[in-house]
Design a protein around this motif. Structure first.
Motif, PDB file in Angstrom:
ATOM      1  N   VAL A  53       0.886  -1.177   0.000  1.00  0.00           N
ATOM      2  CA  VAL A  53       0.000   0.000   0.000  1.00  0.00           C
ATOM      3  C   VAL A  53       0.918   1.221   0.000  1.00  0.00           C
ATOM      4  O   VAL A  53       1.684   1.415   0.948  1.00  0.00           O
ATOM      5  N   THR A  54       0.863   2.032  -1.046  1.00  0.00           N
ATOM      6  CA  THR A  54       1.817   3.130  -1.169  1.00  0.00           C
ATOM      7  C   THR A  54       1.137   4.452  -1.503  1.00  0.00           C
ATOM      8  O   THR A  54       0.169   4.496  -2.274  1.00  0.00           O
ATOM      9  N   ASP A  55       1.679   5.495  -0.894  1.00  0.00           N
ATOM     10  CA  ASP A  55       1.287   6.842  -1.282  1.00  0.00           C
ATOM     11  C   ASP A  55       1.769   7.064  -2.717  1.00  0.00           C
ATOM     12  O   ASP A  55       2.767   6.472  -3.147  1.00  0.00           O
ATOM     13  N   LEU A  56       1.059   7.891  -3.455  1.00  0.00           N
ATOM     14  CA  LEU A  56       1.465   8.149  -4.845  1.00  0.00           C
ATOM     15  C   LEU A  56       2.528   9.243  -4.920  1.00  0.00           C
ATOM     16  O   LEU A  56       3.564   9.076  -5.547  1.00  0.00           O
ATOM     17  N   ARG A  61      11.705   9.820  -5.016  1.00  0.00           N
ATOM     18  CA  ARG A  61      10.987   8.880  -5.880  1.00  0.00           C
ATOM     19  C   ARG A  61       9.552   8.723  -5.388  1.00  0.00           C
ATOM     20  O   ARG A  61       9.306   8.665  -4.182  1.00  0.00           O
ATOM     21  N   ASP A  62       8.624   8.600  -6.319  1.00  0.00           N
ATOM     22  CA  ASP A  62       7.221   8.513  -5.924  1.00  0.00           C
ATOM     23  C   ASP A  62       6.676   7.093  -6.037  1.00  0.00           C
ATOM     24  O   ASP A  62       7.391   6.153  -6.367  1.00  0.00           O
ATOM     25  N   GLY A  63       5.367   6.974  -5.786  1.00  0.00           N
ATOM     26  CA  GLY A  63       4.720   5.669  -5.795  1.00  0.00           C
ATOM     27  C   GLY A  63       4.731   4.986  -7.144  1.00  0.00           C
ATOM     28  O   GLY A  63       4.741   3.749  -7.226  1.00  0.00           O
ATOM     29  N   ILE A  64       4.726   5.773  -8.217  1.00  0.00           N
ATOM     30  CA  ILE A  64       4.778   5.180  -9.563  1.00  0.00           C
ATOM     31  C   ILE A  64       6.113   4.471  -9.773  1.00  0.00           C
ATOM     32  O   ILE A  64       6.174   3.382 -10.354  1.00  0.00           O
ATOM     33  N   ASP A  65       7.199   5.087  -9.284  1.00  0.00           N
ATOM     34  CA  ASP A  65       8.517   4.443  -9.381  1.00  0.00           C
ATOM     35  C   ASP A  65       8.510   3.097  -8.646  1.00  0.00           C
ATOM     36  O   ASP A  65       9.037   2.103  -9.143  1.00  0.00           O
ATOM     37  N   TYR A  85      -6.459  14.209  -4.636  1.00  0.00           N
ATOM     38  CA  TYR A  85      -7.292  14.487  -5.812  1.00  0.00           C
ATOM     39  C   TYR A  85      -6.441  14.877  -7.016  1.00  0.00           C
ATOM     40  O   TYR A  85      -6.721  14.482  -8.148  1.00  0.00           O
ATOM     41  N   GLY A  86      -5.376  15.627  -6.790  1.00  0.00           N
ATOM     42  CA  GLY A  86      -4.585  16.145  -7.908  1.00  0.00           C
ATOM     43  C   GLY A  86      -3.815  15.095  -8.666  1.00  0.00           C
ATOM     44  O   GLY A  86      -3.284  15.382  -9.740  1.00  0.00           O
ATOM     45  N   THR A  87      -3.720  13.888  -8.124  1.00  0.00           N
ATOM     46  CA  THR A  87      -2.927  12.848  -8.790  1.00  0.00           C
ATOM     47  C   THR A  87      -3.770  11.639  -9.180  1.00  0.00           C
ATOM     48  O   THR A  87      -3.245  10.562  -9.415  1.00  0.00           O
ATOM     49  N   VAL A  88      -5.084  11.816  -9.206  1.00  0.00           N
ATOM     50  CA  VAL A  88      -5.970  10.708  -9.572  1.00  0.00           C
ATOM     51  C   VAL A  88      -5.648  10.183 -10.964  1.00  0.00           C
ATOM     52  O   VAL A  88      -5.662   8.970 -11.223  1.00  0.00           O
ATOM     53  N   GLU A  89      -5.357  11.091 -11.866  1.00  0.00           N
ATOM     54  CA  GLU A  89      -5.069  10.669 -13.244  1.00  0.00           C
ATOM     55  C   GLU A  89      -3.898   9.694 -13.288  1.00  0.00           C
ATOM     56  O   GLU A  89      -3.930   8.686 -14.007  1.00  0.00           O
ATOM     57  N   SER A  90      -2.863   9.960 -12.501  1.00  0.00           N
ATOM     58  CA  SER A  90      -1.703   9.053 -12.452  1.00  0.00           C
ATOM     59  C   SER A  90      -2.100   7.698 -11.879  1.00  0.00           C
ATOM     60  O   SER A  90      -1.649   6.645 -12.362  1.00  0.00           O
ATOM     61  N   ALA A  91      -2.942   7.725 -10.859  1.00  0.00           N
ATOM     62  CA  ALA A  91      -3.379   6.472 -10.247  1.00  0.00           C
ATOM     63  C   ALA A  91      -4.190   5.635 -11.223  1.00  0.00           C
ATOM     64  O   ALA A  91      -4.021   4.410 -11.317  1.00  0.00           O
ATOM     65  N   VAL A  92      -5.091   6.286 -11.943  1.00  0.00           N
ATOM     66  CA  VAL A  92      -5.903   5.571 -12.945  1.00  0.00           C
ATOM     67  C   VAL A  92      -4.998   4.960 -14.018  1.00  0.00           C
ATOM     68  O   VAL A  92      -5.210   3.828 -14.474  1.00  0.00           O
ATOM     69  N   SER A  93      -3.979   5.712 -14.418  1.00  0.00           N
ATOM     70  CA  SER A  93      -3.023   5.196 -15.411  1.00  0.00           C
ATOM     71  C   SER A  93      -2.311   3.953 -14.873  1.00  0.00           C
ATOM     72  O   SER A  93      -2.099   2.975 -15.598  1.00  0.00           O
ATOM     73  N   ILE A  95      -3.509   1.871 -12.648  1.00  0.00           N
ATOM     74  CA  ILE A  95      -4.487   0.773 -12.657  1.00  0.00           C
ATOM     75  C   ILE A  95      -4.505   0.101 -14.028  1.00  0.00           C
ATOM     76  O   ILE A  95      -4.559  -1.130 -14.149  1.00  0.00           O
ATOM     77  N   ALA A  96      -4.449   0.916 -15.063  1.00  0.00           N
ATOM     78  CA  ALA A  96      -4.444   0.384 -16.433  1.00  0.00           C
ATOM     79  C   ALA A  96      -3.216  -0.471 -16.691  1.00  0.00           C
ATOM     80  O   ALA A  96      -3.239  -1.370 -17.527  1.00  0.00           O
ATOM     81  N   GLN A  97      -2.122  -0.185 -15.954  1.00  0.00           N
ATOM     82  CA  GLN A  97      -0.875  -0.939 -16.132  1.00  0.00           C
ATOM     83  C   GLN A  97      -0.773  -2.134 -15.189  1.00  0.00           C
ATOM     84  O   GLN A  97       0.221  -2.843 -15.201  1.00  0.00           O
ATOM     85  N   GLY A  98      -1.797  -2.325 -14.358  1.00  0.00           N
ATOM     86  CA  GLY A  98      -1.807  -3.523 -13.527  1.00  0.00           C
ATOM     87  C   GLY A  98      -1.859  -3.309 -12.036  1.00  0.00           C
ATOM     88  O   GLY A  98      -1.811  -4.289 -11.275  1.00  0.00           O
ATOM     89  N   ALA A  99      -1.911  -2.046 -11.567  1.00  0.00           N
ATOM     90  CA  ALA A  99      -2.055  -1.817 -10.124  1.00  0.00           C
ATOM     91  C   ALA A  99      -3.390  -2.393  -9.660  1.00  0.00           C
ATOM     92  O   ALA A  99      -4.354  -2.489 -10.426  1.00  0.00           O
ATOM     93  N   PHE A 100      -3.475  -2.796  -8.390  1.00  0.00           N
ATOM     94  CA  PHE A 100      -4.649  -3.509  -7.903  1.00  0.00           C
ATOM     95  C   PHE A 100      -5.833  -2.578  -7.638  1.00  0.00           C
ATOM     96  O   PHE A 100      -6.988  -2.898  -7.948  1.00  0.00           O
ATOM     97  N   TYR A 101      -5.585  -1.382  -7.020  1.00  0.00           N
ATOM     98  CA  TYR A 101      -6.675  -0.468  -6.660  1.00  0.00           C
ATOM     99  C   TYR A 101      -6.068   0.871  -6.264  1.00  0.00           C
ATOM    100  O   TYR A 101      -4.871   0.976  -6.024  1.00  0.00           O
ATOM    101  N   TYR A 102      -6.909   1.925  -6.194  1.00  0.00           N
ATOM    102  CA  TYR A 102      -6.437   3.187  -5.637  1.00  0.00           C
ATOM    103  C   TYR A 102      -7.522   3.811  -4.785  1.00  0.00           C
ATOM    104  O   TYR A 102      -8.711   3.614  -5.011  1.00  0.00           O
ATOM    105  N   PHE A 103      -7.072   4.572  -3.750  1.00  0.00           N
ATOM    106  CA  PHE A 103      -7.973   5.271  -2.834  1.00  0.00           C
ATOM    107  C   PHE A 103      -7.601   6.750  -2.790  1.00  0.00           C
ATOM    108  O   PHE A 103      -6.430   7.112  -2.873  1.00  0.00           O
ATOM    109  N   ILE A 104      -8.629   7.570  -2.638  1.00  0.00           N
ATOM    110  CA  ILE A 104      -8.410   8.995  -2.404  1.00  0.00           C
ATOM    111  C   ILE A 104      -8.160   9.206  -0.902  1.00  0.00           C
ATOM    112  O   ILE A 104      -8.878   8.654  -0.069  1.00  0.00           O
ATOM    113  N   LYS A 105      -7.120   9.966  -0.575  1.00  0.00           N
ATOM    114  CA  LYS A 105      -6.852  10.279   0.828  1.00  0.00           C
ATOM    115  C   LYS A 105      -7.871  11.281   1.373  1.00  0.00           C
ATOM    116  O   LYS A 105      -8.210  12.237   0.657  1.00  0.00           O
ATOM    117  N   PRO A 106      -8.276  11.149   2.624  1.00  0.00           N
ATOM    118  CA  PRO A 106      -8.081   9.967   3.479  1.00  0.00           C
ATOM    119  C   PRO A 106      -9.016   8.851   3.038  1.00  0.00           C
ATOM    120  O   PRO A 106     -10.153   9.118   2.634  1.00  0.00           O
TER     121      PRO A 106
END
Length: 447
Positions: A53-56, A61-65, A85-93, A95-106
Motif C-alpha cells: 500500500v503506497t502513497d502516490l 521517488r514517488d509511488g509510480i517508481d 485528488y490532484g494525482t488521480v489521473e496518475s493512479a488511474v493510469s 491501474i491500467a498498467q496492472g495496479a490492484f486499486y487506488y484510494f483517495i486520501k483519506p
C-alpha cells in the motif's frame, strides 16, 4: 491473532503511516512500513510480502517508481495506491498498467481493509498455483536426475549449458546408468520441449528393419509396404532425435546417416524426393568408440559428427552415496503405485550400498519394485533382499569392500542392541525378527 498476511505500507507522512499501520496490525496483518521508496525496495528483497500500500506522491521517488519496480521484479505482489485528488489521473493510469486499486486520501478504512483482504487472497492463490505447478511438473517429470555425487552435479551443469544448443551430444555409460534420462533432460529442459522427442533403440530393432524405421518408405517400396510410412528422422524434425546405442548401426547405415547429418535431408525408401529435416541429435552408447573406430566397426567421421559434446555417466558403484536417494525415491514411487506404506531398514540400505550393481540404476529400480510388490509388512529388512545381492564375491566389488551376510547380520544385531541400550527384546523388534530367531543368531556371534 494469526498472521493474515504481510503488508508493506509506504508513505512519507509519519502520522498517516502510524494510523494505517495500527489499523492493519489490529486486523491481524504483519505490517512493515517505510517513509521512502529506497527502504521499501530493500524490504521487498528481505521480507515475504503479500501486498504493498503506497502513497502516490512522495519526496524524491514517488509511488509510480515503486509500482514499476514491483511490476518488474515482484509481479505477483499486488500494489494499492493512496492518492490526493490532484494525482488521480496518475493512479488511474497505474491501474491500467496492472495496479490492484487506488484510494483517495483519506481513505474509507473499512473499504480499504476489504480491498487489502482481496489483494492478499489473490497473492495466496497465485502462490498456491505456483506450488501446485511445481508439484505437477515434478510428478510428471520426464527428466528427473537424482544424485548429489560430484560427477552428477557436473553433468547437470553440462545439461544446463548445452540444452538449447543445436550441437550433437553423445552420452556414454554402462547399461542401466540412465542415459535416456539425460537425453530427456536435454530435450524437456530446452526451448524444444514442446516439440517431438523421438527415441529409437538401435539395439532392439533387427538390422534389416532399422533403415526403414529411420528413413520411412513409400507404398510399394518393397514386399509388405502396403502404405507410406514416415520414418523416425522425419518425425523428429523440429525437435530431438535420440539414437540409443548408436554403435549398433551397421557401416552401410552409418554412411547413409552421416549424409543426413551433412545435408539435413532424407529420402524415404522407394522415393527419390528429398525431404528437409532439422533435429537435435542425441546419441548414446555403452561401447568404447575408440576401439570401435580402430577395429573398423564405426566410422571416424560419423563419430566426429555425433560427439560434439560428450557426457560420461558414472556407474552406480562409483556413486554409492546416491544409493539411499534412489532407494527413497523408488520406494516412494512404487508405494504410491501399490497403495502401500513401506520403509526400508537402515541395515537393508547398507547392504544395498555395499553391492556392486552390475545393472546400475535400472537394476536397483527393478529390485526396489520387486521388494515393494512382494512386501507383506511395512518394513523391508535384510531378510527380504534377493539372493543376488549376496551372491557376488563377498569381499570385493570393484574397488569396494563388501561384507558377507554373516558380517552384516552381526553388525545389524550389534547396532540394534546398542540402540536399545542392551534390551534384546526391543532389538529383535527393531530388526523385525522373533525373539527366538534373535537369540538363535545371537548364539553364533560375539556381541
Amino acid at each position: 491473532m494469526n498472521n493474515k498476511g504481510n503488508i508493506l505500507i509506504v508513505d512519507d507522512e509519519p502520522n498517516a503511516l502510524r494510523v494505517l499501520s495500527a489499523i492493519l496490525s489490529e486486523e491481524g496483518y504483519r505490517v512493515f512500513d517505510s517513509i521512502n521508496v529506497e527502504n521499501a525496495i530493500d524490504l521487498l528483497h528481505h521480507e515475504d510480502l503479500d501486498a504493498v500500500v503506497t502513497d502516490l506522491r512522495m519526496k524524491d521517488r514517488d509511488g509510480i517508481d515503486l509500482f514499476k519496480y514491483v511490476s518488474n521484479n515482484f509481479a505477483d505482489i499486488p500494489v494499492i495506491f493512496l492518492t490526493a485528488y490532484g494525482t488521480v489521473e496518475s493512479a488511474v493510469s497505474a491501474i491500467a498498467q496492472g495496479a490492484f486499486y487506488y484510494f483517495i486520501k483519506p481513505p474509507d478504512y473499512m473499504k480499504l481493509k476489504g480491498i487489502i483482504a482481496r489483494a492478499v487472497e489473490q497473492r495466496f492463490l497465485k502462490r498456491e498455483i505456483q506450488i501446485l505447478r511445481k508439484k505437477l511438473a515434478f510428478r510428471d517429470n520426464h527428466h528427473r536426475i537424482i544424485g548429489n555425487n560430484h560427477e552428477i552435479c557436473r553433468i547437470l551443469d553440462t545439461i544446463e549449458s548445452v540444452k538449447d544448443s543445436p550441437s550433437s551430444v553423445l552420452i556414454k555409460g554402462e547399461t542401466g546408468t540412465g542415459k535416456e534420462m539425460v537425453a530427456k533432460a536435454l530435450h524437456y529442459q530446452s526451448c524444444k520441449k514442446h516439440m517431438p522427442f523421438i527415441t529409437i533403440n538401435c539395439a532392439a530393432i533387427p538390422k534389416e528393419l532399422l533403415e526403414s524405421e529411420l528413413f520411412g518408405y513409400e507404398k510399394g517400396a518393397f514386399t509388405g509396404a502396403v502404405s507410406r510410412r514416415i520414418g523416425k528422422l522425419e518425425e523428429a524434425s523440429g525437435g530431438t532425435l535420440f539414437l540409443d546405442e548408436i554403435g549398433e548401426l551397421e557401416l552401410s547405415l552409418q554412411t547413409k546417416f552421416l549424409r543426413v547429418l551433412q545435408e539435413r535431408e532424407i529420402e524415404r525408401i522407394g522415393s527419390n524426393k528429398k525431404i528437409k529435416v532439422d533435429f537435435k541429435l542425441i546419441s548414446s552408447t555403452n561401447r568404447d568408440f575408440t576401439k570401435e573406430v580402430r577395429e573398423g566397426r564405426f566410422r571416424e567421421d560419423l563419430l566426429y559428427r555425433i560427439n560434439i559434446v560428450e557426457i560420461q555417466l558414472p556407474p552406480l558403484r562409483e556413486r554409492k552415496e546416491d544409493i539411499p536417494l534412489f532407494i527413497s525415491e523408488f520406494t516412494k514411487d512404487f508405494c504410491a503405485r501399490e497403495n502401500k506404506k513401506i520403509t526400508v531398514s537402515d541395515q537393508a540400505i547398507q547392504v544395498l550400498q555395499n553391492y556392486s550393481w552390475p545393472g546400475n540404476v535400472r537394476q536397483l529400480r527393478n529390485i526396489i519394485e520387486m521388494l515393494i510388490v512382494l512386501a507383506k509388512g511395512n518394513n523391508i529388512t535384510i531378510r527380504d533382499l534377493p539372493e543376488e545381492i549376496f551372491s557376488e564375491n563377498p569381499h570385493k566389488a570393484g574397488n569396494n569392500y563388501v561384507k558377507t551376510l554373516r558380517e552384516l547380520e552381526t553388525q545389524a544385531i550389534q547396532d540394534a542392541i546398542r540402540e536399545c541400550n542392551g534390551n534384546k527384546s526391543k532389538a529383535a523388534k527393531i530388526l523385525g525378527i522373533s525373539r527366538k530367531a534373535f537369540y538363535k543368531r545371537l548364539k553364533d556371534i560375539t556381541v
